[in-house]
Design an enzyme around this catalytic site. Structure first.
Site, short mmCIF file in Angstrom:
data_model
loop_
_atom_site.label_atom_id
_atom_site.label_comp_id
_atom_site.label_asym_id
_atom_site.label_seq_id
_atom_site.Cartn_x
_atom_site.Cartn_y
_atom_site.Cartn_z
CB ALA A 211 -0.87 -0.02 1.24
N GLY B 219 0.50 -4.92 0.86
CA GLY B 219 -0.69 -4.94 0.01
C GLY B 219 -0.46 -5.62 -1.33
CD GLU C 262 -2.61 -7.41 2.82
OE1 GLU C 262 -2.19 -6.27 2.53
OE2 GLU C 262 -3.35 -7.62 3.80
CD GLU D 110 1.52 -5.66 5.69
OE1 GLU D 110 2.31 -6.59 5.93
OE2 GLU D 110 0.82 -5.62 4.68
N1 DAK Z 1 4.70 3.15 -0.79
C1 DAK Z 1 5.10 4.29 -1.36
N2 DAK Z 1 6.22 4.40 -2.03
C2 DAK Z 1 7.00 3.33 -2.13
C3 DAK Z 1 6.65 2.07 -1.57
C4 DAK Z 1 5.41 2.00 -0.88
N3 DAK Z 1 4.97 0.87 -0.32
N4 DAK Z 1 7.63 1.19 -1.83
C5 DAK Z 1 8.55 1.85 -2.55
N5 DAK Z 1 8.19 3.13 -2.74
C6 DAK Z 1 8.89 4.19 -3.45
C7 DAK Z 1 10.12 4.65 -2.65
O1 DAK Z 1 9.71 5.59 -1.69
C8 DAK Z 1 10.97 5.25 -3.74
O2 DAK Z 1 10.43 6.52 -4.07
P1 DAK Z 1 11.42 7.81 -4.23
O3 DAK Z 1 12.17 7.86 -2.99
O4 DAK Z 1 12.27 7.44 -5.43
O5 DAK Z 1 10.47 8.93 -4.48
C9 DAK Z 1 10.70 4.33 -4.92
O6 DAK Z 1 9.47 3.66 -4.64
C10 DAK Z 1 11.76 3.26 -5.12
O7 DAK Z 1 11.93 2.58 -3.87
P2 DAK Z 1 13.36 2.39 -3.18
O8 DAK Z 1 14.28 3.49 -3.55
O9 DAK Z 1 13.11 2.11 -1.75
O10 DAK Z 1 13.85 1.06 -3.91
P3 DAK Z 1 14.87 -0.03 -3.34
O11 DAK Z 1 15.22 -0.89 -4.50
O12 DAK Z 1 15.98 0.60 -2.56
O13 DAK Z 1 14.01 -0.88 -2.30
C11 DAK Z 1 12.04 -2.07 -1.55
C12 DAK Z 1 12.91 -1.65 -2.76
C13 DAK Z 1 10.75 -2.71 -2.10
C14 DAK Z 1 12.79 -3.09 -0.68
C15 DAK Z 1 11.74 -0.79 -0.71
O14 DAK Z 1 11.20 0.19 -1.59
C16 DAK Z 1 10.74 -1.04 0.37
O15 DAK Z 1 11.09 -1.59 1.43
N6 DAK Z 1 9.51 -0.57 0.14
C17 DAK Z 1 8.49 -0.60 1.14
C18 DAK Z 1 7.98 -2.01 1.34
C19 DAK Z 1 6.88 -1.94 2.33
O16 DAK Z 1 7.12 -1.80 3.54
N7 DAK Z 1 5.69 -1.93 1.79
C20 DAK Z 1 4.53 -1.59 2.57
C21 DAK Z 1 4.09 -2.75 3.33
S1 DAK Z 1 2.82 -2.22 4.39
C22 DAK Z 1 -4.13 -0.41 5.36
C23 DAK Z 1 -4.30 -1.50 4.60
C24 DAK Z 1 -3.22 -2.14 4.08
C25 DAK Z 1 -1.97 -1.67 4.37
C26 DAK Z 1 -1.81 -0.54 5.13
C27 DAK Z 1 -2.89 0.09 5.64
N8 DAK Z 1 -5.28 0.26 5.94
C28 DAK Z 1 -6.55 -0.34 5.70
C29 DAK Z 1 -5.11 1.44 6.59
C30 DAK Z 1 -0.84 -2.30 3.82
C31 DAK Z 1 0.33 -1.88 4.18
C32 DAK Z 1 1.48 -2.32 3.47
O17 DAK Z 1 1.44 -2.72 2.33
#
Ligand code: DAK
Length: 260
Positions: free
Chosen positions: A67, A112, A115, A135
């Site tokens: 997400a 997400g 999911e 998460e």
């Molecule tokens: N959201 C927004 N931007 C994201 C992103 C994300 N989930 N994942 C990556 N990006 C963006 C980065 O911010 C970066 O943007 P800039 O800085 O260039 O503007 C760009 O994509 C490239 O990412 P990285 O520079 O980080 O790339 P790397 O190769 O270094 O790393 C990575 C890749 C996938 C390991 C890293 O980007 C990463 O750890 N990303 C986050 C993974 C993550 O934690 N995903 C979220 C999981 S939590 C909800 C319902 C559902 C959810 C939440 C709330 N409610 C009902 C309220 C679900 C939550 C989730 O999905």
């Protein structure tokens, strides 16, 4: 239908839907969720000759990296709950879609994104795909059905470990654990998904819809999956397709299913 964040391509009744936010690793922001909802509730059901849907992400790095973290930072508990319910409703639309929906997972499928892939009926992963529910790293739990579906695919032992550790797993481990159906070299995921949809679309369409309905019913705890299967089985035996399929078998020819 016009979309900001989805690319929809039709090739002989197979729709490939690409989540097109490559710079944000295809993270699911609210606009993308809205478009997925419109696609699965309004656009896809109205398409004649539809054989199946392939969901994938733009670029070669990510399917969907979660997400959109930047968007949900400001949510309070009430808004979070509303958003989670909305997300559940959208992912149920996918899981309950009566034609095959296949995730072509071409890189990170996190949070997400994992999911979303799990809400699809089948998953093809490229060798570089990575799956995880990170998460808890953010102090959250999965909000789009991840706690439930991960257990359905992996069993409680591995699911609770991944949910608590936030560890990522690669494509081969995901295959070994039963999370994905096939692992293919990068670039071949859509072809593999197309091959599967072609095979499935040669079967009785009513029967395929009823398989989806019955399998889903197994996981609805307020409902008896076996009872649902009995009812669905009855529905398929009453179809023209069933009579055609049985006749074709006896006459040693290919069936000509009409979907009724
Ligand atoms: N959201 C927004 N931007 C994201 C992103 C994300 N989930 N994942 C990556 N990006 C963006 C980065 O911010 C970066 O943007 P800039 O800085 O260039 O503007 C760009 O994509 C490239 O990412 P990285 O520079 O980080 O790339 P790397 O190769 O270094 O790393 C990575 C890749 C996938 C390991 C890293 O980007 C990463 O750890 N990303 C986050 C993974 C993550 O934690 N995903 C979220 C999981 S939590 C909800 C319902 C559902 C959810 C939440 C709330 N409610 C009902 C309220 C679900 C939550 C989730 O999905």
């Amino acid at each position: 239908m016009n979309y900001e964040n989805l690319l929809v391509q039709d090739s002989d009744g197979i729709l490939t839907v690409t989540i097109n936010r490559e710079k944000a690793l295809n993270a699911l922001n609210s606009q993308t969720m809205l478009e997925l909802q419109r696609f699965f509730s309004e656009d896809a059901p109205g398409r004649s000759g539809l054989k199946g849907i392939i969901l994938t992400g733009a670029g070669d790095k990510a399917f969907v990296a979660g997400a959109d973290i930047k968007e949900f930072l400001a949510l309070d508990a009430g808004q979070g709950q509303v958003m989670a319910q909305r997300g559940h409703d959208i992912f149920f639309l996918i899981e309950r879609f009566p034609k095959p929906v296949i995730a072509a997972v071409n890189g990170f499928a996190l949070g997400g994104g994992c999911e979303l892939a799990m809400a699809c009926h089948l998953r093809i992963a490229t060798e570089n795909a990575r799956f995880g529910q990170p998460e808890v790293n953010l102090g959250l739990i999965p909000g789009y059905g991840g706690t439930q579906r991960l257990i359905q695919y992996l069993g409680k032992t591995k699911a609770i470990e991944l949910l608590m550790t936030a560890d990522m797993i690669g494509a081969e481990e995901a295959y070994r654990l039963g999370l994905v159906n096939y692992v293919v070299p990068p670039g071949q995921e859509t072809a593999k998904a197309t091959e599967l949809i072609r095979k499935i679309s040669s079967k009785g369409p009513v029967a395929i819809a009823k398989v989806i309905e019955s399998v889903n019913a197994y996981f609805q705890y307020d409902e008896d999956g076996f009872a649902r299967e009995v009812k669905a089985f009855g529905d398929t035996t009453g179809t023209e397709d069933f009579r055609e399929g049985a006749a074709a078998f006896i006459e040693k020819r290919k069936p000509d299913f009409k979907g009724r």
